[in-house]
Design a protein around this motif. Structure first.
Motif: not given
Length: 298
Positions: A198-219
């Motif tokens: 559960i920790s690994a899956l949470y971590g993976f989803i968290g990584a992707v989500l953070s990257a997606f948001i960062a991209f959406s604000i032009s990081a």
């Protein structure tokens, strides 16, 4: 049993016990009290950099031995709680400084100091996660940038024009321990998954989500693609991983906070390390505690 055999067996048991503690210390980098996890972390670091692998091992040993010499609580030592900040200090030094003799001396001293700071907060029952690593590394970088610039290693430049979000998930795991290659990231993910799926899956989803948001604000795309906007999210997600919906809500809050803190630190050209994770998790835990207390009182 003859005295010699008894001594050899006792020595073997102590050696195995110390190795177990050291590996747990490495595993605790991602909050996993698991020697197999720690071993896979070490393999991943060595795959990315032989120098960093040696540094991680030496730093974890230095931190653990310091805890033994200062007679800290044995139960805490056995859990590897005096190894993870020290390990991160070791790898960070070999990332930011040249691998010369003085850097190895700084590594040993820095790892020991990280252990002392870790104990300071643990004794007062204050959860600060990897803050000792952050403080020691900031201190080392301050002196290196202002007084010993010859020690600094040359910064590598990364270029990327697109983002593979599947790879970013693993790269986020890799960047927790300063590894910017996919293989190390996959190994780190597997290491956490073996200890806590559960920790690994949470971590993976968290990584992707953070990257997606960062991209959406032009990081910067290059930074996103190698996981620089994901590794703090990985750690935040692991802290709050659980099987209930409310766990995912707290994880999301921590992830969003860590991203905001990361962006602010980058804006002011401040080395972030895992500070966004530390601050975001502490703030979220504080809010969660207040929320839980209010619910119990009502």
């Amino acid at each position: 049993m003859t005295p010699n055999i008894f001594i050899k067996n006792k020595f073997s048991r102590k050696t195995i016990s110390l190795a177990n503690i050291i590996l747990k210390g490495l595993g605790q980098i991602m909050l996993q009290e698991n020697p197999v996890t720690g071993f896979l972390f070490l393999v991943g670091i060595f795959y990315g950099s032989l120098t960093m692998g040696v540094a991680a091992l030496l730093a974890t040993i230095s931190g653990t031995v310091t805890a033994f010499l200062l007679k800290y609580d044995k139960a805490e030592i056995n859990k590897g709680l005096y190894g993870f900040s020290a390990a991160l200090v070791g790898v960070a030094i070999m990332l930011f400084l040249k691998p010369v003799f003085i850097s190895w001396i700084i590594l040993i001293i820095g790892s020991a100091l990280a252990t002392v700071i870790q104990h300071f907060f643990m004794k007062r029952k204050i959860s600060v996660f990897t803050l000792p690593f952050v403080l020691i590394t900031w201190l080392i970088l301050f002196f290196a940038n202002n007084y010993f610039t010859g020690l600094l290693s040359e910064a590598s430049i990364t270029t990327a024009s697109s983002i593979n979000y599947f790879s970013v998930g693993f790269n986020g795991f890799g960047q927790v321990i300063f590894q910017d290659n996919l293989i190390s990231g996959v190994l780190f993910f597997i290491a956490v998954f073996m200890s806590s799926p559960i920790s690994a899956l949470y971590g993976f989803i968290g990584a992707v989500l953070s990257a997606f948001i960062a991209f959406s604000i032009s990081a910067p795309v290059a930074d996103i693609s190698i996981g620089l906007f994901s590794f703090n999210a990985v750690l935040c997600a692991i802290v709050f991983a659980g099987h209930q919906i409310k766990d995912s809500i707290w994880a999301l809050i921590a992830i969003l906070l860590s991203l905001v803190i990361s962006l602010l630190m980058l804006k002011f050209n401040f080395t972030q390390l895992t500070f966004p994770f530390v601050l975001a998790s502490c703030i979220t835990l504080f809010i969660k505690k207040k929320y839980d207390n209010n619910r119990q009182n009502n």
